[in-house]
Write an enzyme that holds these catalytic residues in place. Structure first.
Site, mmCIF file in Angstrom:
data_model
loop_
_atom_site.group_PDB
_atom_site.id
_atom_site.type_symbol
_atom_site.label_atom_id
_atom_site.label_comp_id
_atom_site.label_asym_id
_atom_site.label_seq_id
_atom_site.Cartn_x
_atom_site.Cartn_y
_atom_site.Cartn_z
ATOM 1 N N ASP A 183 -6.759 40.784 -8.269
ATOM 2 C CA ASP A 183 -6.010 39.891 -7.515
ATOM 3 C C ASP A 183 -6.907 38.687 -7.009
ATOM 4 O OD1 ASP A 183 -4.124 38.587 -5.952
ATOM 5 O OD2 ASP A 183 -4.354 39.698 -4.240
ATOM 6 N N HIS A 207 -4.790 32.070 -9.208
ATOM 7 C CA HIS A 207 -5.494 31.528 -7.713
ATOM 8 C C HIS A 207 -7.100 32.104 -7.871
ATOM 9 C CE1 HIS A 207 -4.882 35.512 -5.383
ATOM 10 N NE2 HIS A 207 -3.812 35.554 -5.916
ATOM 11 N N ASP A 214 -9.043 32.144 -5.083
ATOM 12 C CA ASP A 214 -9.397 32.699 -3.645
ATOM 13 C C ASP A 214 -9.000 34.105 -3.689
ATOM 14 O OD1 ASP A 214 -6.416 31.798 -3.644
ATOM 15 O OD2 ASP A 214 -6.380 32.261 -1.542
ATOM 16 N N GLU A 254 -4.008 30.586 -1.954
ATOM 17 C CA GLU A 254 -2.753 31.652 -2.215
ATOM 18 C C GLU A 254 -2.675 32.589 -1.071
ATOM 19 O OE1 GLU A 254 -0.403 34.742 -3.502
ATOM 20 O OE2 GLU A 254 -2.309 34.928 -2.743
ATOM 21 N N GLU A 255 -4.063 33.088 -0.526
ATOM 22 C CA GLU A 255 -3.947 34.431 0.133
ATOM 23 C C GLU A 255 -3.851 33.762 1.713
ATOM 24 O OE1 GLU A 255 -3.709 37.076 -0.833
ATOM 25 O OE2 GLU A 255 -4.842 37.507 -2.531
ATOM 26 N N HIS A 266 -5.861 43.490 -2.015
ATOM 27 C CA HIS A 266 -6.026 43.282 -0.528
ATOM 28 C C HIS A 266 -6.616 44.530 0.118
ATOM 29 C CE1 HIS A 266 -2.780 40.017 -0.261
ATOM 30 N NE2 HIS A 266 -3.597 40.047 -1.494
HETATM 31 ZN ZN LIG Z 1 -2.819 37.309 -5.877
#
Ligand SMILES: [Zn+2]
Ligand SMILES: *[C@@H]1O[C@H](CO)[C@@H](O)[C@H](O)[C@H]1NC(C)=O
Ligand SMILES: *[C@@H]1O[C@H](CO)[C@@H](O)[C@H](O)[C@H]1NC(C)=O
Ligand SMILES: *[C@@H]1O[C@H](CO)[C@@H](O)[C@H](O)[C@H]1NC(C)=O
Length: 433
Positions: free
Chosen positions: A88, A55, A57, A122-123, A401
């Site tokens: 990520d 992903h 995003d 995705e997020e 995150h």
């Molecule tokens: Zn991820």
């Protein structure tokens, strides 16, 4: 990002590149969902087709949140790359591009065909992707033999892992209603059935103080632990003390790694999250809340069927409430659920990934599961009827995150080699029947 990926993929020689429009986001007037980028690299009918998911995003980030560098600038400092998405999942996505570039520059033929699927939501719960997978399963995704996802992390900071399962989650609410409005305990305490007292009794009967779930019928649904599976836990590199440091207290229920990891990955757990409607401010307000909504969830594992779980949960909560002989009313409901995912870590895709890890890192990977949920894994597995592997490159302390998200340069480089080697080993591997 989607257009950037398209231009990179074009330069690298990918074909059939499509930006799939997912329409307008629900409950908005005109907010378009970011497109899913689809592309192919190789279309040789004699080769296996490996679907690569990632992903583009990321989570939001502001320098003021506590970043030492600009979150949206990639900064190399010491032996790490810092920036939002470093681990990520922009790092792993770019590493797939690096693999194409390396093969091009070495004039080395990839022994498999690749089908790329890079999403941008995705997020935010992968909005729209499920529908796309279903729509394309016999079209763009036809003939996919295996799915590889590099979008999670090592368990710790030193040992590479392959991930073969994640728990599901069923989230419930218990609403207890009594009086029409909040009451004063000086006037009504001892006179009415209190919703909060009822709820406390129910909460107390969901688990024992050691976390054991007291709802009958759940334990019975859990797949028995086979000696073979139990053995997988013998060699896992996991530092229980470091884990306690991470959570900032010595309050782990278990005194050994095996029990702790099995409790986290392969057994169900029940957590109580909160109460809506109760008094929660500092101070000593003498209120009797008129209506409270208790929230709890159960992390699910094989072979707990969500509908069967709902049944035993509803039955039990109703029985406990009946035993209180309260004149209040009770409603217990499912808020949302997501199923667990487990693959066979001895199957061909995993065998290839083990060989790749061994070749690059010189060690056998640990076989891990995750306590949280990655719903898209299950969607690929079910809709494409194929095996999915999670092959992470980042470390457990990368801070996905969080602030100062990073990926260690060695993880980026060796991780890229691992993903590339996986493609070579899976080409050689016999598919399972
Ligand atoms: Zn991820
Ligand atoms: C799923 O794949 C297996 C073999 O991997 C095959 O036996 C089965 O028929 C497939 N199911 C569907 C619905 O295509
Ligand atoms: C794993 O392999 C076995 C046969 O060796 C097969 O029955 C099973 O469907 C495979 N599972 C996955 C997830 O590929
Ligand atoms: C990055 O990886 C190297 C090699 O494993 C290690 O020595 C170093 O401590 C790591 N750096 C950070 C910040 O984790």
């Amino acid at each position: 990002m989607a257009h950037w990926l398209k231009s990179q993929l074009t330069k690298l020689g990918a074909t059939d590149i499509q930006l799939k429009d997912l329409g307008i986001q629900e409950h908005t007037k005109d907010l378009a969902l970011p497109p899913v980028v689809l592309a192919r690299f190789g279309t040789d009918a004699n080769k296996k087709n490996i679907l690569i998911y990632g992903h583009y995003d990321v989570q939001p980030a502001l320098k003021e949140d506590g970043w030492n560098t600009e979150p949206f600038e990639l900064v190399e400092q010491g032996d790490c790359l810092y920036g939002r998405g470093a681990t990520d999942d922009k790092g792993p996505v770019i590493s797939w591009l690096n693999i194409l570039q390396a093969h091009n520059e070495l004039k080395l033929e990839l022994p498999v065909n690749l089908v790329f699927c890079f999403e941008g939501m995705e997020e935010s719960g992968s909005l729209g992707l499920d529908d796309l997978i279903i729509a394309e399963k016999d079209k763009y995704f036809k003939g996919v033999d295996a799915v590889c996802i590099s979008d999670n992390y090592w368990l710790g900071t030193t040992h590479p892992v392959l991930t073969y399962g994640v728990r599901g989650c069923s989230y419930y609410s218990i609403t207890i209603s009594g009086p029409a409005a909040d009451l004063h305990s000086g006037l009504f305490g001892g006179v009415v059935h209190e919703p909060m007292i009822d709820l406390s009794h129910i909460f107390a009967k969901l688990t024992d103080p050691q976390g054991k779930i007291l709802i009958p019928g759940i334990k019975e649904m859990v797949a028995p632990l086979t000696p073979e599976e139990d053995k997988l836990y013998d060699t896992i590199n996991f530092d229980l003390e470091g884990f306690e440091q991470n959570i900032g207290s010595k309050t782990v229920l278990h005194d050994n790694v095996k029990d702790a990891l099995q409790a986290r990955w392969r057994y169900p757990s029940l957590s109580i999250h909160g109460v809506e409607g109760a008094f929660y401010n500092p101070g000593a307000k003498t209120v009797i809340p008129a209506k409270v909504v208790g929230k709890f969830s159960i992390r699910t594992v094989p072979n707990i069927e969500p509908r069967k779980l709902d049944e035993v949960v509803f039955k039990y909560v109703n029985e406990v409430f009946a035993s209180l002989k309260s004149k209040n009313t009770l409603k217990v409901e499912l808020v949302h659920d997501g199923d667990y995912w487990v693959s066979d870590p001895h199957n061909w895709s995993f065998r290839a990934a083990r060989k790749a890890t061994k070749a690059v890192w010189g060690v056998e990977p640990d076989l891990t599961r995750e306590g949280g949920s990655i719903p898209i894994t299950l969607s690929f597995q079910n809709n494409l009827n194929t095996s999915v592997i999670l092959l992470p490159m980042g470390r457990g302390d990368d801070g996905a995150h969080s602030t100062n998200e990073k990926i260690n340069v060695s993880n980026y480089i060796e991780g890229t080699k691992t993903l590339g080697s996986y493609l070579h080993f899976i080409a050689e591997e016999e598919k399972d029947a």
